[in-house]
Design an enzyme around this catalytic site. Structure first.
Site, short mmCIF file in Angstrom:
data_model
loop_
_atom_site.label_atom_id
_atom_site.label_comp_id
_atom_site.label_asym_id
_atom_site.label_seq_id
_atom_site.Cartn_x
_atom_site.Cartn_y
_atom_site.Cartn_z
N ASP A 59 36.93 18.07 -16.20
CA ASP A 59 36.00 19.13 -15.81
C ASP A 59 34.56 18.76 -16.09
O ASP A 59 34.25 18.22 -17.16
CB ASP A 59 36.31 20.41 -16.62
CG ASP A 59 37.07 21.44 -15.80
OD1 ASP A 59 37.07 21.36 -14.56
OD2 ASP A 59 37.65 22.34 -16.42
N SER A 78 38.32 24.48 -20.61
CA SER A 78 39.00 25.50 -21.42
C SER A 78 39.19 24.98 -22.84
O SER A 78 39.53 25.76 -23.74
CB SER A 78 40.35 25.86 -20.79
OG SER A 78 41.10 24.70 -20.51
N GLU A 125 41.98 29.86 -8.44
CA GLU A 125 42.30 30.58 -9.69
C GLU A 125 42.11 32.08 -9.55
O GLU A 125 41.10 32.54 -9.01
CB GLU A 125 41.41 30.06 -10.83
CG GLU A 125 41.64 30.85 -12.13
CD GLU A 125 41.04 30.23 -13.38
OE1 GLU A 125 40.45 29.13 -13.30
OE2 GLU A 125 41.17 30.87 -14.45
N LYS A 157 36.32 17.57 -11.83
CA LYS A 157 36.47 18.88 -11.19
C LYS A 157 35.20 19.68 -11.44
O LYS A 157 34.62 19.59 -12.54
CB LYS A 157 37.68 19.63 -11.76
CG LYS A 157 37.83 21.06 -11.22
CD LYS A 157 39.19 21.65 -11.52
CE LYS A 157 39.32 22.26 -12.89
NZ LYS A 157 38.36 23.34 -13.21
O1 KIV Z 1 39.39 24.55 -17.74
C1 KIV Z 1 40.55 24.65 -17.32
O2 KIV Z 1 41.53 24.53 -18.05
C2 KIV Z 1 40.71 24.92 -15.89
C3 KIV Z 1 42.08 25.24 -15.41
C4 KIV Z 1 42.61 26.45 -16.03
C5 KIV Z 1 42.15 25.26 -13.93
O3 KIV Z 1 39.78 24.85 -15.16
#
Ligand code: KIV
Length: 289
Positions: A106, A68, A205, A136
């Site tokens: 991520d 994000s 989510e 993740k």
């Molecule tokens: O990218 C992100 O911030 C996320 C969260 C909102 C779970 O994947």
């Protein structure tokens, strides 16, 4: 938990740095869910910079360097253009700025979907260059083989099912998922598939609440909700949403403050003082000895 700060005068801004403490580990996070019950919910927030990590660290169990950051930091229209280089640079900053939280990074779009081998190359680079302890990735059944491949090779993986923003083009938008029985069954199957494959926790989510409750009940590993349910084993929000940096946020966000107004008003005050020559004042200028 200690919230006392030491002044670290080694940095140019003397950033207050949390006193070093032992970081939460992946096994410790997993142990928070015992026999299907998590007495103390896991607290997770996003962080993209060292300074934000310093401020959030003492309050969190997990800091997520989310993709994000594409929208929040870079003003991109979605997470799709986020690169591995961006995730590595911001991930390393967050690890440097934190002592207590488990840092999860991520995997960006295009860095893991082609094959488990591609995912291993990307994830091992993330871990080697940032010092983070886990990655993740988004996706359910289709990603289960990859989750297993990474987990069996020493890379802890957090799953992410339901509304998966990297699939925005396939999903047709960012609306809540699981409103039909078929979709509900698919999301539950996705959550189970990544958990069975070895994910140590699963982000759930933007789903109708029953799905988050079912997954929390049926998975042995913690669920982390965002637009899920208060019954999830933990919660995550984008820190800037939670702080009120944006006027428009999704339904599942609670704005705990209004930093956008505070920043705008403060910048206005500074601008007025510059224009009236009342800044810098006597205290801010150097005098000859
Ligand atoms: O990218 C992100 O911030 C996320 C969260 C909102 C779970 O994947």
């Amino acid at each position: 938990m200690s919230t006392t700060f030491q002044l670290d005068t080694a940095t140019s801004r003397a950033n207050p740095t949390p006193a070093p403490m032992k970081r939460l580990t992946v096994p410790k996070v997993m142990q928070r869910k015992k026999d299907g019950v998590t007495e103390e919910p896991l607290v997770m927030l996003t962080a993209y910079t060292a300074r934000m990590a310093q401020l959030l660290d003492a309050h969190c169990d997990i800091l997520l360097v989310g993709d994000s950051l594409g929208q929040v930091i870079y003003g991109l229209p979605s997470t799709l253009p986020v690169t591995l280089d961006m995730m590595v640079a911001h991930g390393a900053a967050v690890v440097r700025g934190s002592y207590h939280s488990l840092v999860v990074i991520d995997m960006p779009f295009g860095s893991y979907e082609a094959s488990p081998q591609q995912a291993f190359a990307s994830a091992s680079r993330i871990m080697a260059e940032t010092g983070a302890a886990a990655v993740k990735l988004e996706g359910g059944e289709a990603m289960a083989e990859t989750v297993r491949f990474l987990s069996q090779r020493g890379i802890p993986v957090m799953g992410h099912v339901g509304l998966t923003p990297q699939a925005v083009n396939a999903l047709g938008g960012y609306m809540a998922r699981g409103r039909s029985e078929a979709e509900e069954a698919r999301i539950v199957a996705d959550g189970k598939a990544v958990a069975d494959a070895g994910a140590f926790a699963v982000v759930v989510e933007g789903v109708v609440e029953d799905i988050a409750i079912t997954l929390t009940r049926e998975l042995a590993v913690p669920t982390i909700g965002i637009g899920g349910s208060a019954q999830c084993d933990g919660q995550v929000l984008v820190a800037e949403d939670m702080l009120g940096m944006f006027e428009r946020t999704p339904r599942f966000v609670k704005r705990y403050n209004d930093l956008a107004t505070i920043i705008s008003d403060t910048a206005g005050e500074y601008a007025a003082e510059v224009r009236s020559r009342s800044f810098p004042g006597e205290e801010q200028v150097y005098k000859a000895k």
